[in-house]
Each structure stands twice: as C-alpha cells, then as structure tokens.
Write a protein that holds these residues in place. Structure first.
Motif, PDB file in Angstrom:
ATOM      1  N   UNK A  40       0.547  -0.727   0.254  1.00 37.95           N
ATOM      2  CA  UNK A  40       0.048  -0.439   0.001  1.00 37.95           C
ATOM      3  C   UNK A  40       0.727   1.290   0.305  1.00 37.95           C
ATOM      4  N   UNK A  41       1.824   1.512   0.891  1.00 37.20           N
ATOM      5  CA  UNK A  41       2.374   2.385   0.951  1.00 37.20           C
ATOM      6  C   UNK A  41       3.494   2.611  -0.275  1.00 37.20           C
ATOM      7  N   UNK A  42       4.067   1.093  -0.386  1.00 33.33           N
ATOM      8  CA  UNK A  42       5.017   0.819  -1.913  1.00 33.33           C
ATOM      9  C   UNK A  42       4.807   2.366  -2.377  1.00 33.33           C
ATOM     10  N   UNK A  43       4.150   2.192  -3.112  1.00 35.29           N
ATOM     11  CA  UNK A  43       2.635   2.821  -4.103  1.00 35.29           C
ATOM     12  C   UNK A  43       3.353   4.346  -3.685  1.00 35.29           C
ATOM     13  N   UNK A  44       2.914   5.158  -2.875  1.00 35.60           N
ATOM     14  CA  UNK A  44       3.364   6.605  -2.484  1.00 35.60           C
ATOM     15  C   UNK A  44       5.353   6.483  -2.768  1.00 35.60           C
ATOM     16  N   UNK A  45       6.033   5.303  -2.220  1.00 33.26           N
ATOM     17  CA  UNK A  45       7.332   5.606  -1.702  1.00 33.26           C
ATOM     18  C   UNK A  45       7.718   5.577  -3.250  1.00 33.26           C
ATOM     19  N   UNK A  46       7.684   4.867  -4.357  1.00 29.42           N
ATOM     20  CA  UNK A  46       7.914   4.661  -5.791  1.00 29.42           C
ATOM     21  C   UNK A  46       7.685   5.837  -6.641  1.00 29.42           C
ATOM     22  N   UNK A  47       6.366   6.425  -6.430  1.00 27.50           N
ATOM     23  CA  UNK A  47       5.781   7.711  -6.693  1.00 27.50           C
ATOM     24  C   UNK A  47       6.628   8.900  -6.057  1.00 27.50           C
ATOM     25  N   UNK A  48       7.599   8.803  -5.215  1.00 28.43           N
ATOM     26  CA  UNK A  48       8.605   9.833  -4.805  1.00 28.43           C
ATOM     27  C   UNK A  48       9.716  10.066  -6.057  1.00 28.43           C
ATOM     28  N   UNK A  49      10.088   8.900  -6.860  1.00 32.66           N
ATOM     29  CA  UNK A  49      10.995   9.164  -7.686  1.00 32.66           C
ATOM     30  C   UNK A  49      10.403   9.392  -9.321  1.00 32.66           C
ATOM     31  N   UNK A  98       5.651  11.825   5.025  1.00 30.17           N
ATOM     32  CA  UNK A  98       6.990  12.194   4.316  1.00 30.17           C
ATOM     33  C   UNK A  98       6.631  11.535   2.369  1.00 30.17           C
ATOM     34  N   UNK A  99       8.005  12.361   2.933  1.00 30.87           N
ATOM     35  CA  UNK A  99       8.610  13.223   1.728  1.00 30.87           C
ATOM     36  C   UNK A  99       9.939  12.655   1.303  1.00 30.87           C
ATOM     37  N   UNK A 100      10.597  12.123   0.135  1.00 31.96           N
ATOM     38  CA  UNK A 100      12.122  12.128   0.561  1.00 31.96           C
ATOM     39  C   UNK A 100      12.534  13.765   0.331  1.00 31.96           C
ATOM     40  N   UNK A 101      11.744  14.997  -0.609  1.00 29.10           N
ATOM     41  CA  UNK A 101      12.125  15.975  -0.925  1.00 29.10           C
ATOM     42  C   UNK A 101      11.144  17.149  -0.955  1.00 29.10           C
ATOM     43  N   UNK A 102      11.226  17.858  -0.723  1.00 26.24           N
ATOM     44  CA  UNK A 102      10.956  19.121  -1.444  1.00 26.24           C
ATOM     45  C   UNK A 102       9.891  19.174  -2.539  1.00 26.24           C
ATOM     46  N   UNK A 103       8.571  19.584  -2.522  1.00 26.73           N
ATOM     47  CA  UNK A 103       7.676  19.499  -3.691  1.00 26.73           C
ATOM     48  C   UNK A 103       7.883  18.367  -4.305  1.00 26.73           C
ATOM     49  N   UNK A 104       8.050  16.635  -3.448  1.00 26.60           N
ATOM     50  CA  UNK A 104       7.311  15.504  -3.941  1.00 26.60           C
ATOM     51  C   UNK A 104       5.910  15.340  -4.267  1.00 26.60           C
ATOM     52  N   UNK A 105       5.600  14.912  -5.055  1.00 29.26           N
ATOM     53  CA  UNK A 105       3.717  15.191  -5.392  1.00 29.26           C
ATOM     54  C   UNK A 105       3.268  13.188  -5.249  1.00 29.26           C
ATOM     55  N   UNK A 106       3.452  12.972  -4.425  1.00 28.53           N
ATOM     56  CA  UNK A 106       3.891  11.070  -4.425  1.00 28.53           C
ATOM     57  C   UNK A 106       2.357  10.894  -4.455  1.00 28.53           C
ATOM     58  N   UNK A 107       1.264  11.653  -2.929  1.00 31.53           N
ATOM     59  CA  UNK A 107      -0.680  11.389  -2.959  1.00 31.53           C
ATOM     60  C   UNK A 107      -0.700  11.134  -3.669  1.00 31.53           C
ATOM     61  N   UNK A 108      -1.860  10.705  -3.863  1.00 36.78           N
ATOM     62  CA  UNK A 108      -3.417  10.993  -4.930  1.00 36.78           C
ATOM     63  C   UNK A 108      -4.489  10.858  -4.291  1.00 36.78           C
ATOM     64  N   UNK A 109      -5.335  11.831  -5.327  1.00 43.06           N
ATOM     65  CA  UNK A 109      -6.818  10.856  -4.898  1.00 43.06           C
ATOM     66  C   UNK A 109      -7.401  10.196  -4.683  1.00 43.06           C
ATOM     67  N   UNK A 110      -7.640   9.031  -3.684  1.00 43.29           N
ATOM     68  CA  UNK A 110      -8.144   7.823  -4.743  1.00 43.29           C
ATOM     69  C   UNK A 110      -9.911   7.574  -4.599  1.00 43.29           C
ATOM     70  N   UNK A 111      -9.681   7.538  -5.200  1.00 44.11           N
ATOM     71  CA  UNK A 111     -11.956   6.642  -5.407  1.00 44.11           C
ATOM     72  C   UNK A 111     -12.116   5.761  -4.270  1.00 44.11           C
ATOM     73  N   UNK A 119      -0.353  14.355  -7.266  1.00 40.13           N
ATOM     74  CA  UNK A 119      -0.102  14.498  -8.303  1.00 40.13           C
ATOM     75  C   UNK A 119      -1.274  13.753  -8.447  1.00 40.13           C
ATOM     76  N   UNK A 120      -1.245  13.136 -10.063  1.00 44.89           N
ATOM     77  CA  UNK A 120      -2.294  12.016 -10.975  1.00 44.89           C
ATOM     78  C   UNK A 120      -2.526  10.802  -9.951  1.00 44.89           C
ATOM     79  N   UNK A 121      -3.899  10.478  -9.879  1.00 50.76           N
ATOM     80  CA  UNK A 121      -4.519   9.229  -9.206  1.00 50.76           C
ATOM     81  C   UNK A 121      -4.116   8.402 -10.605  1.00 50.76           C
TER      82      UNK A 121
END
Length: 450
Positions: free
Chosen positions: A217-226, A313-326, A400-402
């Motif tokens: 679940x959280x891995x998705x957020x982690x990966x999107x930071x890259x 948490x984020x890796x660095x400022x400006x990371x948009x790893x979250x998303x709105x989940x239906x 960011x984008x869902x």
C-alpha cells in the motif's frame, strides 16, 4: 486514466476519504423513469413493483445505516423493494467471484478500486453511460475526474461513493511522552525514522505499528516520489527499472524493525488480530500508523478522540507522491434485469439529503460536492469528521495524478511482497536480495495476468 489535483479541487472544493468499494448485480425486471430535481432521484415503475438485489461489505454500523437508507427509499418509492446481503470484508470477494461465475451477481454491488478493472474487463459490469446521459443517474455535481475513475475502457461502470487519501496518523500523547514535536506537512523519511527510534528509546513503545512493512500500500507512495509509477501503463510489469528504489524501502523498514521501533513479523501477526479499533496507535502503544483519512473517525468511535493526521513523509521538497483515491464504488451487474431502477437508486444515494443525513459520511467523504456542502453546513459533523473532510485540502500540495486501478494479479503481488518481506525481517536474506526477488516475482505475475 489519471486524476489531476487541479481538476479534482476545481469542482470538488473540500474532498475527503473512505474505503474503496463498488457494485454490480442481476435480478427481476421493470422499467423506471427518473427525476433528479433538487438532487433527489425518484423511480416510478411502468410494469409494477421492482426488486433490487444489493450487496456491500462493512461493519455493523454500515449495515444498520445502509438498511435505513434502503427503507427510506422504499418509503419514498413504494414500488421499489430491496433484497440486501451485507457482509464483512473477509470472504466478500470470494463470494462475489462465485456469484459472478454462476450468473448470480446482485444488481448493485459495492466494489473495491483494487478489483474494479478485473470485473469491468471480464464484462461483469454494466455500462451506465446512457443513464448518465438521460438524467437517470445524476453525476452533474461529481467532479469529472472522479467519474472518470469509474470509467474503464470507455464505459462508465462504477460510481465513486467517496474519496480518500493515505495519511500518517499520530498519537500526540505518545509523542509528548517521548519529548518530540508533532510532525508537520513536508517532513522527511529521515525525520520519520528519527522520531520512531526516539519513541522506542524514550518510551519503549513502537514508533510505527502499521502494515506498511508487510504490504504494497505505502510502496506505491514511496515509488511515486521517484517520478515513476508502481505499475507500467500496460500493467504487464512494474513501472520502473531501478531496483534500488525497492532496496531503500525495504532497508528502511528492516532498520526500524531491528531497532524495535516497528513490529517484527511475530509481533505484527499479533497486532493484526486486534483489528483497527484496537491497534496500538489508538490504544497509546505506538506513535504512528499508516491509514486512510477516515482513521480519526474510526479512532473516535473506538474511544480515542485525540489522534491527528499528517501527510506521509517525503524524500524531498516538492514531491507529489500522494493521490486522490476513489473510495467505494457502486456498480450495476451486466446480468441485472433492473439496470435503470438500480441507476436511479444510486443517483438518489449519491445526491439526496435524505440518504446522506442518514449515512453521515460513514463510507467516507462523499464524492458529490453538493452533498459535502450540505453535511458541512448541517453542523452535525464531529470534530473528527471535519478533520476527514479538511484533510484533502491540507494534502493538496503533495498530490499528483491518480493512478489507474490496480492491475489483475495484484493479490498475488501483495502475497509475494509479504512473503519476501518476512524472509528479510527474519534475517534470511538481505534488502538488496529481497528487492530483486520481489521485482522479478512481481514482473512475472503481472505479465501472466495482463
């Protein structure tokens, strides 16, 4: 299919949360005419009474409230009757798979975001586009991007009932006991690890108690930071080539587990048996957990009204790893003989004050803007419900984008991650070896299923 933060906020205003569900079905026959005046849809039968079979999962509170909504709809539309088969989460999709295979799917089915693509692609879900076009199904006050989340292969197959975001929930009293300040939006993973270890050192309690060490679940957020997706666009593989991304993730959790700041596999298995309402973060045994943005409402119902939420948490400022989940969907079965009546009920469930005054956001922050506005203006929301409604606005700068719904084979992918993680945390392999094992296994599973 992507949902942008800008498009979501443009019409949704304050958005929210909730678990992930959708629906489908098959039953008796009739035709209905609908009227969507004042956000309420009423169905009238041309051929007599209509019986709609409906199924959903949830706890007893959801069962009771949903039954009251069904009773209210029948009161307003005496010719419409319901056969309800509520269930718990465990076994729900096993039964749904059996019902689908035998042609016995209910008319309206609550569906999870994880599985909606699978059911859409195998032809089990009805295309509701025509009912949205003729006004039977009123989605005019649902953000276009949310409606798109239920559109697969050009067909409108699911109506999101709510929206959700992942969050880190924290226990202020445990942080205070450890002498550390509450985190703020924009905190880093290094901050997170440091706080967790300090909590363990100062209090003997967990810094983090959730499942993220053991599932994707959280891995998705982690990966999107890259700047890469967890899954490739064609769903036939993971969406990135750099296995070091996985290695760093597993190494972080291994470090916390070795420090006693997160549960080891044996402890985690015991925690799982407690259920969400008795998890350590709620019972003052942990500083953090990872959840969805209705967690403070769940905690309040369990007796702890002090928990707070912060963006992960984020890796660095400006990371948009979250998303709105239906969140939860209602779908209609392709085999249903009462598709129009089912669509009219879903429209009423989404839009009417009568239905939402009963449900009070139990499934999460409603996906329809006028419904949210009504509940906010009602003065009936608890402090925790208000937090749930406000959290998406607070998290907007980190979104960011869902991504599209999870691909076929996701259950196998999750099982592989858990098994490989257990091997790592039992010191049977290294983070790098575990990362490569998961990378290879996930790609094999995805290629075979998509």
């Amino acid at each position: 299919m992507k949902i942008s933060r800008r498009n979501f906020l443009k019409t949704a205003g304050v958005a929210g949360m909730a678990g992930a569900l959708a629906a489908c079905g098959g039953s008796s026959s009739s035709t209905v005419a609908s009227s969507a005046a004042s956000g309420s849809t009423a169905a009238s039968a041309a051929d007599g009474d209509v019986t709609i079979r409906i199924t959903w999962w949830g706890g007893q509170t959801r069962h009771d409230l949903t039954q009251k909504v069904l009773d209210k709809y029948t009161e307003l539309n005496p010719h419409v009757h319901f056969e309800a088969t509520p269930s718990g989460w465990d076994g729900y999709f096993e039964k749904l798979a059996t019902d689908t295979a035998t042609g016995g799917m209910a008319d309206i089915v609550q569906m999870d975001y994880m599985f909606i693509s699978t059911y859409a692609k195998n032809g089990s879900l009805a295309d509701l586009t025509s009912y949205a076009s003729d006004g039977t199904l009123d989605i005019t006050n649902m953000d276009e991007a949310l409606a798109e989340a239920g559109t697969i292969g050009g067909k409108l197959v699911g109506l999101p009932l709510a929206t959700s975001l992942i969050t880190f929930v924290y226990n202020p009293s445990v942080l205070e006991e450890a002498g550390v300040a509450a985190p703020q939006a924009g905190w880093t993973w290094d901050d997170f690890v440091s706080i967790c270890k300090t909590v363990k050192e100062k209090t003997g309690k967990y810094g983090f108690c959730g499942s993220s060490c053991y599932d994707t679940n959280l891995l998705n957020h982690w990966v999107r930071q890259y700047g890469v997706p967890l899954f490739a666009e064609d769903n036939k593989s993971l969406g990135f080539d750099d296995v070091q991304i996985l290695t760093d993730y597993l190494e972080m959790w291994k470090d916390l587990i070795d420090a006693g700041a997160a549960p080891n596999p044996d402890e985690y298995e015991q925690i799982k048996t407690l259920g969400t309402e008795a998890s350590p973060v709620i019972t003052n045994g942990s500083a953090f957990d990872y959840s969805w943005s209705n967690i403070t409402v769940i905690a309040a119902n369990a007796g702890n009204k002090t928990l707070k939420m912060v963006v992960p948490p984020v890796k660095k400022a400006g990371d948009k790893a979250l998303w709105y989940k239906p969140g939860m969907f209602f779908c209609v079965a392709e085999t249903s003989k009462v598709k129009e009546a089912a669509a009219a009920f879903i429209s009423w469930f989404l839009n009417s004050d009568e239905a939402n005054d009963i449900m009070m956001g139990e499934r999460g922050t409603p996906s329809v803007s006028t419904t949210r506005d009504h509940l906010i203006a009602s003065g009936m929301l608890s402090a925790q419900q208000q937090d749930m409604f406000n959290y998406p606005t607070e998290a907007a700068d980190f979104c960011g984008d869902t991504p599209a719904p999870d691909p076929s084979g996701i259950s196998e992918v999750n099982n592989q991650f858990r098994d490989i993680a257990y091997s790592l945390y039992y010191d049977q392999t290294t983070p790098a070896e575990a990362a490569q094992q998961f990378y290879d296994a996930a790609n094999s599973i995805l290629a075979a299923n998509n």
